[in-house]
Design a protein around this motif. Structure first.
Motif, PDB file in Angstrom:
ATOM      1  N   GLN A 294      14.008  19.361 -23.533  1.00 47.26           N
ATOM      2  CA  GLN A 294      12.875  18.488 -23.555  1.00 47.26           C
ATOM      3  C   GLN A 294      13.139  16.806 -23.229  1.00 47.26           C
ATOM      4  OE1 GLN A 294       9.812  19.119 -26.161  1.00 47.26           O
ATOM      5  NE2 GLN A 294       9.003  20.716 -24.845  1.00 47.26           N
ATOM      6  N   ARG A 295      12.676  16.318 -22.084  1.00 44.22           N
ATOM      7  CA  ARG A 295      12.842  14.917 -21.956  1.00 44.22           C
ATOM      8  C   ARG A 295      11.649  14.297 -21.414  1.00 44.22           C
ATOM      9  NH1 ARG A 295      18.125  14.619 -18.490  1.00 44.22           N
ATOM     10  NH2 ARG A 295      18.743  15.260 -20.269  1.00 44.22           N
ATOM     11  N   ALA A 296      11.797  12.783 -21.269  1.00 47.63           N
ATOM     12  CA  ALA A 296      10.869  12.326 -20.443  1.00 47.63           C
ATOM     13  C   ALA A 296      10.633  12.727 -18.807  1.00 47.63           C
ATOM     14  CB  ALA A 296      10.813  10.765 -20.527  1.00 47.63           C
ATOM     15  N   ASN A 297       9.439  12.829 -18.412  1.00 45.95           N
ATOM     16  CA  ASN A 297       9.263  13.226 -17.012  1.00 45.95           C
ATOM     17  C   ASN A 297       9.901  12.208 -15.977  1.00 45.95           C
ATOM     18  OD1 ASN A 297       8.249  13.799 -14.264  1.00 45.95           O
ATOM     19  ND2 ASN A 297       6.345  14.691 -15.272  1.00 45.95           N
ATOM     20  N   PRO A 298      10.758  12.458 -15.194  1.00 47.95           N
ATOM     21  CA  PRO A 298      11.579  11.489 -14.387  1.00 47.95           C
ATOM     22  C   PRO A 298      10.468  10.680 -13.515  1.00 47.95           C
ATOM     23  CG  PRO A 298      12.478  13.666 -13.978  1.00 47.95           C
ATOM     24  CD  PRO A 298      11.320  13.817 -14.922  1.00 47.95           C
ATOM     25  N   LEU A 299       9.442  11.227 -13.198  1.00 41.85           N
ATOM     26  CA  LEU A 299       8.439  10.427 -12.363  1.00 41.85           C
ATOM     27  C   LEU A 299       7.835   9.529 -12.950  1.00 41.85           C
ATOM     28  CD1 LEU A 299       6.515  13.672 -10.720  1.00 41.85           C
ATOM     29  CD2 LEU A 299       8.140  12.102  -9.785  1.00 41.85           C
ATOM     30  N   LEU A 300       7.856   9.413 -14.371  1.00 40.32           N
ATOM     31  CA  LEU A 300       7.526   7.996 -15.064  1.00 40.32           C
ATOM     32  C   LEU A 300       8.100   7.008 -14.471  1.00 40.32           C
ATOM     33  CD1 LEU A 300       7.195   9.490 -18.656  1.00 40.32           C
ATOM     34  CD2 LEU A 300       5.306   8.994 -17.398  1.00 40.32           C
ATOM     35  N   GLN A 301       9.553   6.948 -14.287  1.00 43.11           N
ATOM     36  CA  GLN A 301       9.972   6.003 -13.623  1.00 43.11           C
ATOM     37  C   GLN A 301       9.641   5.447 -12.371  1.00 43.11           C
ATOM     38  OE1 GLN A 301      12.252   4.023 -15.705  1.00 43.11           O
ATOM     39  NE2 GLN A 301      12.668   2.744 -13.630  1.00 43.11           N
ATOM     40  N   VAL A 302       9.420   6.653 -11.599  1.00 42.45           N
ATOM     41  CA  VAL A 302       8.881   6.611 -10.354  1.00 42.45           C
ATOM     42  C   VAL A 302       7.577   5.704 -10.293  1.00 42.45           C
ATOM     43  CG1 VAL A 302       8.085   7.452  -8.017  1.00 42.45           C
ATOM     44  CG2 VAL A 302      10.050   8.251  -9.354  1.00 42.45           C
ATOM     45  N   GLU A 303       6.848   6.010 -11.176  1.00 47.55           N
ATOM     46  CA  GLU A 303       5.192   5.669 -11.281  1.00 47.55           C
ATOM     47  C   GLU A 303       5.568   4.168 -11.501  1.00 47.55           C
ATOM     48  OE1 GLU A 303       1.273   6.346 -14.147  1.00 47.55           O
ATOM     49  OE2 GLU A 303       3.334   6.627 -15.020  1.00 47.55           O
ATOM     50  N   LYS A 304       6.395   3.704 -12.554  1.00 51.09           N
ATOM     51  CA  LYS A 304       6.548   2.383 -13.004  1.00 51.09           C
ATOM     52  C   LYS A 304       6.968   1.503 -12.034  1.00 51.09           C
ATOM     53  CE  LYS A 304       9.314  -0.297 -16.326  1.00 51.09           C
ATOM     54  NZ  LYS A 304      10.437  -0.219 -17.310  1.00 51.09           N
TER      55      LYS A 304
ATOM     56  N   LEU B  99       0.593  -1.353   0.039  1.00 54.29           N
ATOM     57  CA  LEU B  99      -0.330  -0.040  -0.085  1.00 54.29           C
ATOM     58  C   LEU B  99       0.832   1.357   0.009  1.00 54.29           C
ATOM     59  CD1 LEU B  99      -2.978  -1.291   2.448  1.00 54.29           C
ATOM     60  CD2 LEU B  99      -3.042  -0.880  -0.087  1.00 54.29           C
ATOM     61  N   GLU B 100       1.918   1.115   0.485  1.00 49.57           N
ATOM     62  CA  GLU B 100       2.982   2.265   0.360  1.00 49.57           C
ATOM     63  C   GLU B 100       3.247   2.606  -0.927  1.00 49.57           C
ATOM     64  OE1 GLU B 100       6.005   1.037   3.242  1.00 49.57           O
ATOM     65  OE2 GLU B 100       4.751   2.046   4.971  1.00 49.57           O
ATOM     66  N   ALA B 101       3.522   1.473  -1.575  1.00 46.44           N
ATOM     67  CA  ALA B 101       4.008   1.357  -3.146  1.00 46.44           C
ATOM     68  C   ALA B 101       2.641   1.968  -3.690  1.00 46.44           C
ATOM     69  CB  ALA B 101       4.313  -0.003  -3.776  1.00 46.44           C
ATOM     70  N   TYR B 102       1.615   1.570  -3.495  1.00 50.03           N
ATOM     71  CA  TYR B 102       0.234   2.214  -4.335  1.00 50.03           C
ATOM     72  C   TYR B 102       0.327   3.698  -4.234  1.00 50.03           C
ATOM     73  CZ  TYR B 102      -4.482   2.651  -5.321  1.00 50.03           C
ATOM     74  OH  TYR B 102      -5.731   3.469  -6.097  1.00 50.03           O
ATOM     75  N   ASP B 103       0.472   4.058  -2.776  1.00 51.34           N
ATOM     76  CA  ASP B 103       0.346   5.458  -2.353  1.00 51.34           C
ATOM     77  C   ASP B 103       1.408   6.301  -3.413  1.00 51.34           C
ATOM     78  OD1 ASP B 103      -1.611   5.284  -0.764  1.00 51.34           O
ATOM     79  OD2 ASP B 103      -0.443   5.369   0.923  1.00 51.34           O
ATOM     80  N   ARG B 104       2.711   5.782  -3.355  1.00 51.93           N
ATOM     81  CA  ARG B 104       3.848   6.395  -4.199  1.00 51.93           C
ATOM     82  C   ARG B 104       3.438   6.365  -5.626  1.00 51.93           C
ATOM     83  NH1 ARG B 104       7.460   2.983  -3.313  1.00 51.93           N
ATOM     84  NH2 ARG B 104       7.527   3.483  -1.086  1.00 51.93           N
ATOM     85  N   TYR B 105       2.924   5.291  -6.199  1.00 58.42           N
ATOM     86  CA  TYR B 105       2.479   5.270  -7.784  1.00 58.42           C
ATOM     87  C   TYR B 105       1.287   6.254  -7.967  1.00 58.42           C
ATOM     88  CZ  TYR B 105      -1.113   4.135 -10.877  1.00 58.42           C
ATOM     89  OH  TYR B 105      -2.007   4.098 -12.090  1.00 58.42           O
ATOM     90  N   ARG B 106       0.484   6.536  -6.963  1.00 54.42           N
ATOM     91  CA  ARG B 106      -0.863   7.438  -7.038  1.00 54.42           C
ATOM     92  C   ARG B 106      -0.017   8.925  -7.193  1.00 54.42           C
ATOM     93  NH1 ARG B 106      -4.951   6.877  -9.541  1.00 54.42           N
ATOM     94  NH2 ARG B 106      -5.994   8.447  -8.174  1.00 54.42           N
ATOM     95  N   GLU B 107       0.831   9.244  -6.060  1.00 47.60           N
ATOM     96  CA  GLU B 107       1.469  10.606  -6.115  1.00 47.60           C
ATOM     97  C   GLU B 107       2.138  10.839  -7.423  1.00 47.60           C
ATOM     98  OE1 GLU B 107       3.779  11.296  -2.607  1.00 47.60           O
ATOM     99  OE2 GLU B 107       2.765  10.093  -1.414  1.00 47.60           O
ATOM    100  N   ALA B 108       2.591   9.959  -7.783  1.00 44.63           N
ATOM    101  CA  ALA B 108       3.657  10.042  -8.973  1.00 44.63           C
ATOM    102  C   ALA B 108       2.569  10.399 -10.221  1.00 44.63           C
ATOM    103  CB  ALA B 108       4.585   9.041  -9.370  1.00 44.63           C
TER     104      ALA B 108
END
Length: 102
Positions: A63-73, A36-45
């Protein structure tokens, strides 16, 4: 058992629902918290990506890919791994004993 304080409201609701449906061992509760902590992190990202966009401009103007895409993944993968390890991709176990009528 009460949900850990640092979980989001949504994750606390999931925690409560799962604890009402499943008989979880202490080790399962640790893994559920991690999930659930990982789920919350995913939702925040995910929410930040919705605001910032898939592409961001770095300080040098490129311009580059948003670094949060990696966090989300990574957070999504961590969630699903823990979820699967907990066995929540299956139906909750029924009561022990013979089925009624036998």
């Amino acid at each position: 058992m009460k949900a850990p304080r640092k979980l989001s409201k949504e994750s606390k609701e999931i925690w409560a629902a799962l604890n009402a449906t499943w008989m979880l061992e202490p080790s399962d509760l640790v893994l559920l918290q991690v999930a659930l902590e990982a789920y919350d992190r995913y939702r925040e990202a995910w929410e930040a990506i919705q605001e910032e966009g898939l592409v961001v401009t770095d300080p040098s103007g490129r311009q580059r890919a948003n670094p949060l895409l990696q966090v989300e993944k990574e957070a999504r993968l961590a969630f699903f791994r823990a979820w699967k390890q907990l066995g929540f991709n299956e139906e909750p176990p029924g009561p022990l004993g013979r089925p009624p009528g036998r």
